[in-house]
Scaffold this active site. Structure first.
Site, mmCIF file in Angstrom:
data_model
loop_
_atom_site.group_PDB
_atom_site.id
_atom_site.type_symbol
_atom_site.label_atom_id
_atom_site.label_comp_id
_atom_site.label_asym_id
_atom_site.label_seq_id
_atom_site.Cartn_x
_atom_site.Cartn_y
_atom_site.Cartn_z
ATOM 1 N N LYS A 169 0.825 -1.218 0.000
ATOM 2 C CA LYS A 169 0.000 0.000 0.000
ATOM 3 C C LYS A 169 0.859 1.268 0.000
ATOM 4 O O LYS A 169 0.454 2.288 -0.551
ATOM 5 C CB LYS A 169 -1.010 0.015 1.139
ATOM 6 C CG LYS A 169 -0.475 0.017 2.545
ATOM 7 C CD LYS A 169 -1.611 -0.093 3.568
ATOM 8 C CE LYS A 169 -1.125 -0.322 4.975
ATOM 9 N NZ LYS A 169 -0.273 0.707 5.530
ATOM 10 N N ARG A 171 -7.765 2.128 12.170
ATOM 11 C CA ARG A 171 -7.276 0.833 12.632
ATOM 12 C C ARG A 171 -8.400 -0.030 13.187
ATOM 13 O O ARG A 171 -8.261 -1.224 13.338
ATOM 14 C CB ARG A 171 -6.200 1.020 13.713
ATOM 15 C CG ARG A 171 -4.902 1.517 13.137
ATOM 16 C CD ARG A 171 -3.779 1.457 14.148
ATOM 17 N NE ARG A 171 -2.564 2.048 13.610
ATOM 18 C CZ ARG A 171 -1.678 1.401 12.883
ATOM 19 N NH1 ARG A 171 -1.865 0.144 12.580
ATOM 20 N NH2 ARG A 171 -0.613 2.008 12.446
ATOM 21 N N ARG A 192 11.925 -8.995 2.784
ATOM 22 C CA ARG A 192 12.284 -7.622 3.145
ATOM 23 C C ARG A 192 13.225 -7.625 4.349
ATOM 24 O O ARG A 192 14.182 -6.857 4.414
ATOM 25 C CB ARG A 192 11.009 -6.820 3.469
ATOM 26 C CG ARG A 192 11.249 -5.339 3.701
ATOM 27 C CD ARG A 192 9.945 -4.600 3.864
ATOM 28 N NE ARG A 192 9.396 -4.743 5.212
ATOM 29 C CZ ARG A 192 8.259 -4.183 5.612
ATOM 30 N NH1 ARG A 192 7.531 -3.489 4.757
ATOM 31 N NH2 ARG A 192 7.835 -4.340 6.846
ATOM 32 N N ARG A 208 15.167 -5.235 9.533
ATOM 33 C CA ARG A 208 14.120 -4.824 10.481
ATOM 34 C C ARG A 208 13.820 -5.955 11.463
ATOM 35 O O ARG A 208 13.580 -7.091 11.057
ATOM 36 C CB ARG A 208 12.838 -4.457 9.718
ATOM 37 C CG ARG A 208 12.812 -3.018 9.239
ATOM 38 C CD ARG A 208 11.544 -2.682 8.511
ATOM 39 N NE ARG A 208 10.343 -2.838 9.339
ATOM 40 C CZ ARG A 208 9.197 -2.230 9.085
ATOM 41 N NH1 ARG A 208 9.092 -1.418 8.058
ATOM 42 N NH2 ARG A 208 8.146 -2.418 9.849
ATOM 43 N N ARG A 230 1.595 -9.766 13.877
ATOM 44 C CA ARG A 230 1.178 -8.529 13.197
ATOM 45 C C ARG A 230 -0.004 -8.789 12.268
ATOM 46 O O ARG A 230 -0.935 -7.985 12.191
ATOM 47 C CB ARG A 230 2.349 -7.937 12.400
ATOM 48 C CG ARG A 230 3.422 -7.309 13.287
ATOM 49 C CD ARG A 230 4.661 -6.987 12.498
ATOM 50 N NE ARG A 230 4.473 -5.887 11.573
ATOM 51 C CZ ARG A 230 5.238 -5.663 10.513
ATOM 52 N NH1 ARG A 230 6.243 -6.474 10.229
ATOM 53 N NH2 ARG A 230 5.018 -4.636 9.726
#
Length: 208
Positions: free
Chosen positions: A33, A109, A144, A150, A161
């Site tokens: 997104k 959210r 990623r 990360r 998540r």
């Protein structure tokens, strides 16, 4: 438990009266997104706002509210929905004179946040939901993580998540189904953007 942080009095009337399109952009972590938002900004001149970025900027500003927010987050408490809403209102009003529309990234959210936004700010014009399977999202995030380093791009954290995302976003998508465009985000970015263009062009034509 959400902390108590004093709210600001903000008049949202100019936003409501402007009729500028407001698009909520939803999609799981790794759905692409962010990339699509960049393309929308480049083509349509919309203003891209992320509640997470606004919170971080407020904390870094060192303002009294920023200090309260920092203390709240350090205690592991939730930032009140109202404070996030105030930050969005302020950012939207600041950009109103130059904005052709707003992209609210990862917002709302949860359904209650959407309801509060529409009652206090202005109705949402369109919801773009970048729909992608958990298997694809996990694969993209792990990939990623290999290059980004990360810490939250490991399999166990990704699973948490994704569960959080589904738990909160499903009620939003169901509640705003009449405004929601479900976009298949398993494809190449160019193909996804064609669907995005179709949805936004239809919205702008209806508002013209």
């Amino acid at each position: 438990m959400a902390a108590q942080i004093e709210r600001k009095q903000i008049d949202s009337t100019p936003l409501r009266e402007s009729g500028v399109p407001i698009i909520w952009v939803l999609g799981g972590p790794g759905s692409g997104k962010g990339t699509q938002c960049e393309r929308i900004v480049a083509k349509y001149g919309f203003t891209h706002l992320s509640s997470g970025d606004l919170l971080r900027a407020e904390v870094q500003s060192g303002s009294p509210r920023g200090q309260q927010l920092n203390a709240t987050m350090e205690r592991g408490e939730l930032v009140p929905l109202e404070v996030v809403l105030d930050l969005l209102k302020e950012a939207m009003l600041t950009k109103l004179s130059s904005s052709k529309g707003y992209l609210l990234d990862g917002y709302p959210r949860e359904a209650a946040q959407g309801e509060q936004f529409e009652s206090e700010v202005a109705p949402c014009s369109l919801v773009l939901f970048f729909n992608c399977s958990d298997a694809t999202l996990t694969e993209r995030l792990l990939k990623r993580g290999q290059s980004s380093g990360r810490v939250d791009d490991n399999e166990e954290t990704i699973k948490k998540r994704l569960n959080t995302f589904h738990q909160h976003s499903k009620p939003v998508i169901e509640k705003y189904a009449s405004k929601c465009k479900d976009i298949n985000a398993e494809r190449a970015p160019d193909d996804i953007f064609k669907d995005v263009e179709t949805s936004i062009d239809a919205l702008l034509a209806a508002k013209a």
